[in-house]
Scaffold this active site. Structure first.
Site, short mmCIF file in Angstrom:
data_model
loop_
_atom_site.label_atom_id
_atom_site.label_comp_id
_atom_site.label_asym_id
_atom_site.label_seq_id
_atom_site.Cartn_x
_atom_site.Cartn_y
_atom_site.Cartn_z
N ASP A 77 0.81 -1.23 0.00
CA ASP A 77 0.00 0.00 0.00
C ASP A 77 0.83 1.27 0.00
OD1 ASP A 77 0.76 -0.55 2.79
OD2 ASP A 77 -0.50 1.19 3.24
N ASP A 80 5.58 0.29 3.34
CA ASP A 80 5.80 -0.95 4.07
C ASP A 80 5.52 -2.14 3.14
OD1 ASP A 80 2.96 -1.47 4.03
OD2 ASP A 80 2.82 0.17 5.46
N TYR A 228 -5.59 0.47 9.00
CA TYR A 228 -6.70 0.85 8.13
C TYR A 228 -8.02 0.42 8.75
CZ TYR A 228 -3.33 2.12 4.54
OH TYR A 228 -2.31 2.72 3.85
N GLU A 478 5.90 9.73 3.16
CA GLU A 478 5.53 8.39 2.67
C GLU A 478 4.59 8.50 1.46
OE1 GLU A 478 3.61 5.79 5.54
OE2 GLU A 478 4.30 4.01 4.44
#
Ligand SMILES: *[C@@H]1O[C@H](CO)[C@@H](O)[C@H](O)[C@H]1NC(C)=O
Ligand SMILES: *[C@@H]1O[C@H](CO)[C@@H](O)[C@H](O)[C@H]1NC(C)=O
Ligand SMILES: *[C@@H]1O[C@H](CO)[C@@H](O)[C@H](O)[C@H]1NC(C)=O
Ligand SMILES: *[C@@H]1O[C@H](CO)[C@@H](O)[C@H](O)[C@H]1NC(C)=O
Ligand SMILES: *[C@@H]1O[C@H](CO)[C@@H](O)[C@H](O)[C@H]1NC(C)=O
Ligand SMILES: *[C@@H]1O[C@H](CO)[C@@H](O)[C@H](O)[C@H]1NC(C)=O
Length: 500
Positions: A77, A80, A228, A478
């Site tokens: 995603d 990571d 999430y 990120e």
């Protein structure tokens, strides 16, 4: 004036013109190519011979072994190495919508965008291959986040998290159904057999999501939370999936589902979560968790200028008024440099998703010769395009720091993005296994990342238009797949219409 002065003056004039042109316009085609290429850097699984981002290699080739299902493939995603189905399916839906709406402007990138989409849908066919089960995630997130490891080296548990009829997950299942349905429309003319498979699976997964209602918050628990969590419930995903299924099939039962259930979203209460603040009604939200504004915009196209327009068009208008800088009912804020801000981390996700909806709604308004009003302020379709363009341009470098927030685009861009694979040396140059904590020195290093994750758009600057080019603040540095997916559509539009 003598000749020398005149030529200096002409030269200055010329330089001025070049500067003006340089500031006014970006190379949207170049940005689009990179925006699409980024997805190759996020690929999990066995990489094909056509892989262009070659510093990445095969990874996670045994995913699914713990549950006896082949789950190789899909996307990481963000920075990571977890495959979270919920944001991955939203990413896929938005890639599909980008292609559906703007594919004809993409030129050769349309083919690459379809490949990026198929990388997602191929995985979701695997993740839904057992009826009555949906794979919500692969990878143990706490173990993963405690390591700074290349995906190719990954040795943390690759746990598969499954939702089923007794432990359901309607949000993750319905978003996958939406992604498969939207993608089936994209592939209809390209690969009709594949398109049929996607559509059939979409309706099957939607039925599962609707029949066995419940949140994966409870079923999967600490597997997904706090990463999430589904903060705003699953009704929005169920309606969103039905809307896409209606678009894909034209079957009235799906439209009836949307109309019969939309009131559940009407008066969502205000609440605060770690990720987002749902202020003054959920009509203003759109992202991996909240589909509300997307539903209203999508359905508006079908009902505008009919007696069935309410509440969709009314709420889509309200959404627009929650975004425009001059609107008296604005719910977002703008930095002095002009960037849109909403609460929660990774702000660029809001910038790209809102800009996408502004462009799409502008087209729908134009098609029906409509405009709208925010309070007593008249708003034309072209105004929506203008606002989207200022946002796109900001991300590409028209901002106080003259910094592009897309890796590899422009002269100045983030060099130390919060991304494990990008920050560690490639297998090509450093074949030796880098263990979990051995990667920490690369995380802490002040040097630029080893590998360019070309096209990655990072979370972006703070509200004062300031940006620290360090890996530490993930909220700023990120990248995520759901930042890029709607931007694929936005850049395609401005590639075709650079001076709207
Ligand atoms: C659903 O999953 C849970 C947790 O893995 C399991 O305990 C339960 O038996 C499963 N239900 C079905 C119907 O397979
Ligand atoms: C999911 O969990 C989060 C965090 O605990 C909570 O705020 C949210 O209300 C939950 N959502 C649902 C649908 O239960
Ligand atoms: C939502 O709130 C409005 C205004 O308060 C009210 O008129 C409407 O009936 C409410 N809708 C639902 C479904 O509760
Ligand atoms: C739709 O309604 C607007 C008024 O809101 C009108 O100006 C326009 O002509 C209508 N368009 C179509 C295609 O019927
Ligand atoms: C991290 O980034 C966020 C978002 O820009 C910002 O609000 C926060 O102050 C930053 N934190 C630090 C420690 O710099
Ligand atoms: C950048 O880092 C410094 C030092 O850690 C911090 O004080 C500042 O708030 C950060 N700026 C941003 C924009 O996050």
């Amino acid at each position: 004036m003598n000749g020398k002065y005149r030529s200096i003056q002409m030269l200055l004039g010329l330089v001025g013109m070049i500067l003006v042109v340089g500031v006014a316009s970006h190379d949207y085609g170049d940005a689009l190519s990179k925006c699409v290429l980024f997805f190759e850097g996020q690929r999990s699984g066995k990489l094909p011979s056509t892989q262009r981002m070659t510093w990445r290699k095969d990874s996670a080739l045994r995913d699914g072994a713990d549950v006896g299902v082949d789950l190789v493939g899909g996307y990481y995603d963000a920075g990571d190495n977890i495959k979270f189905s919920f944001p991955m399916s939203f990413t896929t839906t938005m890639l599909a919508w980008s292609i559906l709406e703007f594919g004809s402007h993409m030129g050769p990138e349309q083919k690459n965008a379809q490949e990026a989409l198929k990388w997602g849908t191929d995985y979701f066919l695997k993740a839904t291959s057992v009826p009555g089960k949906v794979i919500a995630q692969v990878g143990e997130p706490n173990a993963d986040h405690n390591c700074w490891e290349r995906p190719e080296d990954m040795d943390t548990p690759r746990t598969s998290y499954v939702v089923n009829t007794t432990n359901p997950g309607s949000e993750v299942s319905a978003e996958i159904a939406a992604a498969l349905a939207a993608s089936s429309i994209v592939f209809k003319s390209v690969n009709s057999q594949y398109s049929k498979i996607l559509l059939q699976r979409a309706s099957q997964v939607f039925q599962f999501a609707d029949q066995y209602q419940g949140s994966y918050n409870t079923s999967v628990g600490s597997g997904v939370c706090p990463y999430y969590c589904d903060f705003d419930g699953y009704m929005d995903e169920l309606i969103w999936a039905a809307a896409w299924l209606f678009k894909a099939t034209n079957r009235q039962s799906y439209m009836k589902y949307v109309v019969d259930n939309i009131h559940y979203l009407e008066n969502s209460t205000m609440r605060q979560s770690k990720e987002a603040l749902f202020v003054g009604g959920s009509f203003a939200e759109f992202g991996w968790d909240a589909k509300h504004a997307g539903i209203n915009v999508l359905i508006s196209r079908l009902v505008m200028n009919t007696s069935k327009s309410d509440p969709f068009v009314r709420h889509a208008d309200k959404f627009i008024c929650s975004v425009l800088p001059e609107s008296p009912t604005k719910l977002v804020t703008y930095s002095s440099g002009g960037l849109l801000f909403k609460p929660g981390g990774s702000n660029s996700q809001h910038v790209t998703a809102m800009s996408f909806l502004l462009l799409v709604y502008s087209r729908y308004l134009t098609r029906f010769h409509r405009s709208l009003e925010c309070g007593n302020i008249a708003v034309t379709p072209s105004r929506l395009i203008q606002v989207a363009k200022t946002q796109a341009d900001y991300l590409l470098g028209s901002n106080p720091l003259s910094m592009s927030y897309m890796v590899g685009y422009g002269r100045k861009f983030p060099r130390r993005i919060h991304h494990r694979g990008s920050s560690l040396p490639s297998i090509d140059t450093h074949p030796k296994h880098v263990k979990c904590l051995e990667g920490s020195i690369f995380f802490k290093s002040k040097y630029p990342n080893f590998n360019l994750l070309t096209g990655a758009i990072v979370g972006g600057p703070d509200i004062n238009d300031q940006y620290n080019d360090t890996r530490i603040n993930w909220s700023q540095s990120e990248p995520t797949t759901y930042i890029n997916a709607p931007f694929v559509g936005v850049l395609s539009y401005f590639k075709a219409y650079p001076h709207p």
